[in-house]
Design an enzyme around this catalytic site. Structure first.
Site, mmCIF file in Angstrom:
data_model
loop_
_atom_site.group_PDB
_atom_site.id
_atom_site.type_symbol
_atom_site.label_atom_id
_atom_site.label_comp_id
_atom_site.label_asym_id
_atom_site.label_seq_id
_atom_site.Cartn_x
_atom_site.Cartn_y
_atom_site.Cartn_z
ATOM 1 N N ASP A 1 -3.763 -1.607 -7.176
ATOM 2 C CA ASP A 1 -4.220 -2.481 -6.130
ATOM 3 C C ASP A 1 -5.702 -3.302 -6.362
ATOM 4 O O ASP A 1 -6.786 -2.289 -6.221
ATOM 5 C CB ASP A 1 -4.248 -1.335 -4.868
ATOM 6 C CG ASP A 1 -4.843 -1.890 -3.733
ATOM 7 O OD1 ASP A 1 -5.064 -3.057 -3.563
ATOM 8 O OD2 ASP A 1 -4.935 -1.048 -2.709
ATOM 9 N N TYR B 1 -3.974 -0.929 8.139
ATOM 10 C CA TYR B 1 -4.540 -2.084 8.575
ATOM 11 C C TYR B 1 -4.803 -2.304 9.974
ATOM 12 O O TYR B 1 -3.906 -1.396 10.735
ATOM 13 C CB TYR B 1 -3.732 -3.614 8.311
ATOM 14 C CG TYR B 1 -3.705 -3.697 6.797
ATOM 15 C CD1 TYR B 1 -5.069 -4.255 6.198
ATOM 16 C CD2 TYR B 1 -2.685 -3.700 5.846
ATOM 17 C CE1 TYR B 1 -5.259 -4.477 4.728
ATOM 18 C CE2 TYR B 1 -2.629 -4.090 4.453
ATOM 19 C CZ TYR B 1 -3.968 -4.504 4.001
ATOM 20 O OH TYR B 1 -3.759 -4.716 2.899
ATOM 21 N N SER C 1 -8.638 -2.864 -3.487
ATOM 22 C CA SER C 1 -8.991 -1.454 -3.337
ATOM 23 C C SER C 1 -10.299 -1.348 -4.370
ATOM 24 O O SER C 1 -11.151 -1.210 -4.073
ATOM 25 C CB SER C 1 -8.011 -0.319 -3.403
ATOM 26 O OG SER C 1 -7.460 -0.122 -2.468
ATOM 27 N N ARG D 1 1.000 -1.167 0.087
ATOM 28 C CA ARG D 1 -0.044 -0.196 0.032
ATOM 29 C C ARG D 1 0.767 1.304 -0.045
ATOM 30 O O ARG D 1 1.085 1.750 0.994
ATOM 31 C CB ARG D 1 -0.930 0.091 1.220
ATOM 32 C CG ARG D 1 -1.991 -1.090 1.148
ATOM 33 C CD ARG D 1 -2.816 -1.191 2.086
ATOM 34 N NE ARG D 1 -4.200 -1.623 1.672
ATOM 35 C CZ ARG D 1 -5.155 -1.975 2.470
ATOM 36 N NH1 ARG D 1 -4.833 -1.574 3.551
ATOM 37 N NH2 ARG D 1 -6.436 -2.399 1.814
ATOM 38 N N GLN E 1 -0.927 2.317 -5.872
ATOM 39 C CA GLN E 1 -2.303 2.534 -5.872
ATOM 40 C C GLN E 1 -3.223 1.941 -6.887
ATOM 41 O O GLN E 1 -4.206 1.506 -7.153
ATOM 42 C CB GLN E 1 -2.801 3.922 -5.371
ATOM 43 C CG GLN E 1 -2.809 4.109 -3.994
ATOM 44 C CD GLN E 1 -2.909 5.698 -3.676
ATOM 45 O OE1 GLN E 1 -3.163 6.514 -4.463
ATOM 46 N NE2 GLN E 1 -3.098 5.903 -2.410
HETATM 47 P P1 NAD Z 1 -9.609 -4.233 5.716
HETATM 48 O O1 NAD Z 1 -10.378 -4.951 4.453
HETATM 49 O O2 NAD Z 1 -8.416 -4.816 6.131
HETATM 50 O O3 NAD Z 1 -10.693 -3.900 6.685
HETATM 51 C C1 NAD Z 1 -11.789 -3.296 6.767
HETATM 52 C C2 NAD Z 1 -12.007 -2.581 7.881
HETATM 53 O O4 NAD Z 1 -12.365 -3.214 9.156
HETATM 54 C C3 NAD Z 1 -10.573 -1.381 8.269
HETATM 55 O O5 NAD Z 1 -11.070 -0.185 8.462
HETATM 56 C C4 NAD Z 1 -10.387 -1.900 9.596
HETATM 57 O O6 NAD Z 1 -9.896 -1.037 10.613
HETATM 58 C C5 NAD Z 1 -11.597 -2.298 10.140
HETATM 59 N N1 NAD Z 1 -11.789 -3.339 11.354
HETATM 60 C C6 NAD Z 1 -10.977 -4.380 11.765
HETATM 61 N N2 NAD Z 1 -11.238 -4.725 13.019
HETATM 62 C C7 NAD Z 1 -12.322 -4.113 13.184
HETATM 63 C C8 NAD Z 1 -13.159 -4.097 14.616
HETATM 64 N N3 NAD Z 1 -12.969 -4.908 15.351
HETATM 65 N N4 NAD Z 1 -14.166 -3.336 14.713
HETATM 66 C C9 NAD Z 1 -14.416 -2.370 13.633
HETATM 67 N N5 NAD Z 1 -13.842 -2.345 12.385
HETATM 68 C C10 NAD Z 1 -12.570 -3.219 12.271
HETATM 69 O O7 NAD Z 1 -9.171 -2.742 4.881
HETATM 70 P P2 NAD Z 1 -8.978 -2.046 3.708
HETATM 71 O O8 NAD Z 1 -10.412 -1.794 3.275
HETATM 72 O O9 NAD Z 1 -8.334 -2.939 2.835
HETATM 73 O O10 NAD Z 1 -8.279 -0.611 3.935
HETATM 74 C C11 NAD Z 1 -7.804 0.158 5.112
HETATM 75 C C12 NAD Z 1 -7.304 1.104 4.787
HETATM 76 O O11 NAD Z 1 -6.091 1.089 3.981
HETATM 77 C C13 NAD Z 1 -7.989 2.360 4.264
HETATM 78 O O12 NAD Z 1 -8.072 3.636 5.057
HETATM 79 C C14 NAD Z 1 -7.737 2.650 3.131
HETATM 80 O O13 NAD Z 1 -7.846 3.877 2.680
HETATM 81 C C15 NAD Z 1 -5.926 2.574 3.028
HETATM 82 N N6 NAD Z 1 -5.451 1.954 1.724
HETATM 83 C C16 NAD Z 1 -4.409 2.483 1.368
HETATM 84 C C17 NAD Z 1 -3.929 2.106 0.161
HETATM 85 C C18 NAD Z 1 -2.948 2.797 -0.421
HETATM 86 O O14 NAD Z 1 -2.260 3.782 0.239
HETATM 87 N N7 NAD Z 1 -2.143 2.332 -1.625
HETATM 88 C C19 NAD Z 1 -4.530 1.139 -0.823
HETATM 89 C C20 NAD Z 1 -5.698 0.318 -0.220
HETATM 90 C C21 NAD Z 1 -6.283 0.922 0.964
#
Ligand code: NAD
Length: 376
Positions: A129, A229, A132, A121, A126
């Site tokens: 990905d 994460y 995403s 990430r 991006q």
């Molecule tokens: P994910 O699919 O791993 O998890 C989904 C969500 O569940 C996360 O927000 C996590 O904090 C939440 N979660 C975990 N345990 C929990 C609990 N007990 N109660 C409530 N919520 C809980 O996450 P994701 O969708 O892959 O992405 C997470 C972050 O990463 C986002 O902020 C996204 O913007 C960022 N991201 C950045 C890049 C990049 O910079 N290239 C790429 C993809 C995602």
């Protein structure tokens, strides 16, 4: 360079690893794309459109024969890949941790395999990905599916026959899928609230016009969390979160859960006793169903009714929007290969010390080469 696009073989798969646009773009780089007949059918891409974009259509054998790269959505069975050149690239969602044996076979076949779901990430990656791009569509679809199961309307409606109150939607887990679920539910006119363990999401929830519901007196995860994460929270936090959910959930009509922790089973967020407090006709969409589920009683890929509440075990929702999910996935693949394209050699060249290459290359030179896999 000959790039092969096969018709996906996994049961229930609807997506295709190329679209006419990426076929044209690869041609501009000097590559030739061969597409198995019917590969785009379930994503509403007729063979004729691939042909018009410059692809060669053929049988699986013809497409694989002499290919230098195979692009896929899911990793195919190794036995189905005969005919590709020694050292050919295999790029897609290869599910490395669950398909260790297949990876050994890819290596033995001399394939250079890359797992797109392990893309780091970082800003540079991006546009490559797949997690995403697919989660974003899945988040949208979870709301649409929930709305179609819900026996009431989403927006507030003032009619001559009286007023309909807006649906209350609660999103648990505000990553990529959760953010899109919030945005979609808002557009449909629902009253939306959301929660997460990562403190940075509070502002993101507010910026979409939804209400954050957060544990206040026990620390969760600071900021974005490492790499965006979540990690597992303390027992004290989990207890406080359960109490908070109990008081909130009984007033909700639609609950969408998306919470995941990398490398761990999905955290349990909703118990059977909490479901029993919800209004009859409410709907829960558990997007973490394939990782064990956030909701007690979830069955992946199925709909069950408990205490008159429908629980949808949402499984791979991106597959239910195959035209869009194929387009985004295919562009992620193109963006990855083109970023490493060497004009003189007419093919991608992968520096061994590149952060992306070390993260996602699984096999190389006849061996499983990935450090994360070796450690697993
Ligand atoms: P994910 O699919 O791993 O998890 C989904 C969500 O569940 C996360 O927000 C996590 O904090 C939440 N979660 C975990 N345990 C929990 C609990 N007990 N109660 C409530 N919520 C809980 O996450 P994701 O969708 O892959 O992405 C997470 C972050 O990463 C986002 O902020 C996204 O913007 C960022 N991201 C950045 C890049 C990049 O910079 N290239 C790429 C993809 C995602």
């Amino acid at each position: 360079m000959k790039i092969a696009i096969l018709k996906e073989m996994a049961a229930g798969e609807t997506r295709c690893a190329a679209i006419p646009e990426t076929v044209k773009k690869f041609a501009l780089l000097g590559a030739e794309v061969a597409v198995e007949r019917g590969a785009g059918e379930s994503a509403s891409i007729p063979d004729a459109e691939f042909e018009a974009a410059g692809a060669t259509l053929g049988s699986r054998e013809e497409v694989l024969g002499g290919s230098d790269a195979i692009l896929c959505i899911n990793g195919p069975e190794p036995a189905a890949l005969s005919g590709a050149k020694d050292g050919a690239l295999l790029v897609g969602a290869l599910d490395p941790l669950r398909r260790r044996e297949a990876l050994e076979d890819y290596a033995a076949k001399g394939l250079d395999a890359f797992a797109m779901e392990w893309m780091p990430r970082i800003t540079r990656a991006q546009s490559m990905d797949i997690l995403s791009s697919q989660s974003n569509l899945a988040g949208y679809k979870s709301v649409v599916d929930g709305a179609s199961r819900y026996g009431r309307a989403f927006p507030m409606m003032m009619t001559a026959a009286g007023t309909i109150s807006p649906a209350k939607v609660f999103v648990m887990g505000v990553g990529v899928a959760g953010l899109q679920a919030i945005a979609t539910a808002k557009r449909l006119g629902a009253q939306v609230s959301a929660t997460d363990v990562r403190s940075a999401t509070k502002e993101q929830i507010q910026s979409l016009g939804a209400k954050p519901i957060f544990v206040e007196n026990v620390a969760g995860i600071e900021g974005e969390g490492a790499g965006g994460y979540a990690t597992e929270t303390s027992a004290e936090y989990q207890k406080a979160q359960a109490e908070l959910v109990s008081s909130h959930i009984s007033k909700q009509d639609i609950v969408i859960t998306t919470a995941l922790i990398p490398g761990k089973p999905a955290p349990r967020l909703i118990s059977d006793a909490q479901i029993a407090t919800m209004r009859p006709g409410s709907v829960i969409i558990d997007m973490a169903a394939d990782a064990g589920g956030n909701v007690e009683g979830t069955v992946p890929g199925e709909e069950v009714v408990k205490h008159e509440v429908t629980i949808i075990g949402a499984s791979n929702l991106a597959r239910s929007l195959p035209a869009d999910s194929s387009a985004l996935f295919a562009r992620n693949l193109y963006n990855f290969l083109s970023a490493f394209w060497d004009k003189d050699q007419g093919r991608p060249v992968f520096p061994e010390d590149d952060e992306i290459v070390t993260a996602i290359r699984l096999t190389h030179g006849g061996k499983v080469s990935n450090e994360r896999l070796k450690a697993a």
